[in-house]
Design an enzyme around this catalytic site. Structure first.
Site, PDB file in Angstrom:
ATOM      1  CD  GLU A 166      -2.426   1.325   2.770  1.00 33.40           C
ATOM      2  OE1 GLU A 166      -2.768   0.238   3.278  1.00 33.40           O
ATOM      3  OE2 GLU A 166      -2.638   2.426   3.306  1.00 33.40           O
ATOM      4  CD  GLU A 171      -2.573   7.447   5.990  1.00 36.99           C
ATOM      5  OE1 GLU A 171      -3.559   6.852   6.459  1.00 36.99           O
ATOM      6  OE2 GLU A 171      -1.398   7.120   6.216  1.00 36.99           O
TER       7      GLU A 171
END
Length: 279
Positions: A166, A171
């Protein structure tokens, strides 16, 4: 939006949450469990990049979010297989009306309303089944909401639905609107989840639009914020096609839960998503 199994947390936490039946565990630390943060990567020799085409890239995917409807030839509004909830202690249901396209933007809208067994609704778009790419330049221009418990992200997952790897292009935790996290997740030597991550403290990313990009080559991952390189790793580079995800999560073991200071509706505004490839 980090996925892992319980063994990445300490044994006591694993047992505690397993007894409660909460499934996948995400703690509420300052950094992500299982991620080795290195905010001092050697970036001195890397150039500022305002347009990846100057590096020999050409456009392979582009959505400028014109018109009034989501382009369903490019996106779906859920995880694969129509899944609209997630683990990690998140509290949102990704509603079919949790987003809108207007005024040249995609808006992902988090609201305090019950649906699908969750106390909040929000929005997600992914290119699963529509577009995936191995290596290249992945870029988003966006403005983020601030507030405790909000968790916007732009990230990549394997097209074959395996995990990890991933790659989190960005974020942001709503209570830290001036800090962006950048992470590569992979399987460690003992088959546990491991990540190499960095963070960058900059301006208030909720106050205006900013550009976030990932350059993914066979030998390195380099993250850019407004054209300036901010983190780089050469460890455990993925070599599989990956699809795009853009979402606004609510709650979770890492960001914590919304509180009385969190304003709803909370909106993540996306000006564009672009992907480039060389050759």
């Amino acid at each position: 939006m980090w996925r892992t199994v319980a063994k990445t947390i300490s044994g006591l936490l694993v047992l505690f949450f397993a007894v409660l039946g909460l499934g996948t565990v995400r703690a509420f630390p300052q950094t992500e469990p299982g991620v080795n943060h290195n905010d001092h990567a050697d970036l001195a020799d890397l150039p500022h990049v305002s347009d990846p085409r100057t590096l020999g890239y050409h456009l392979t995917f582009d959505d400028e979010f014109k018109g009034n409807h989501l382009d369903t030839s490019k996106w779906i509004d859920s995880y694969p297989d129509g899944v609209r909830t997630h683990s990690n202690g998140e509290q949102e249901y990704y509603a079919p009306d949790g987003y809108r396209v207007r005024n040249g933007h995609l808006e992902l809208i988090a609201e305090r309303r019950s649906m699908g067994g969750m106390p909040y609704t929000s929005g997600i778009v992914t290119t699963y089944g529509k577009f995936a790419q191995q290596y290249g330049w992945f870029e988003i221009r966006a403005k983020f909401p601030k507030g405790k418990g909000l968790w916007p992200a732009f990230w990549l997952l394997p097209a074959d639905k395996s995990w990890p790897p991933e790659i989190d292009v960005l974020e942001i935790l709503g209570h830290q609107p001036n800090k962006v996290y950048m992470t590569n997740h992979y399987v460690g030597e003992d088959s546990s989840h491991v990540g190499d991550g960095g963070s960058f403290v900059g301006p208030d990313f909720s106050a205006g639009y900013h550009t976030f990009a990932l350059q993914w080559t066979p030998t390195a991952l380099t993250w850019y914020v407004d054209g300036t390189p901010r983190f780089r790793t050469t460890r455990h580079i993925p070599h599989v096609p990956m699809y795009l995800l853009v979402n606004l999560a609510v709650g979770g073991y890492w960001p914590g839960m919304p509180d009385d200071t969190t304003h709803f509706p909370a909106i993540m505004y996306v000006k564009y998503v672009r992907v480039y490839q060389k050759g």
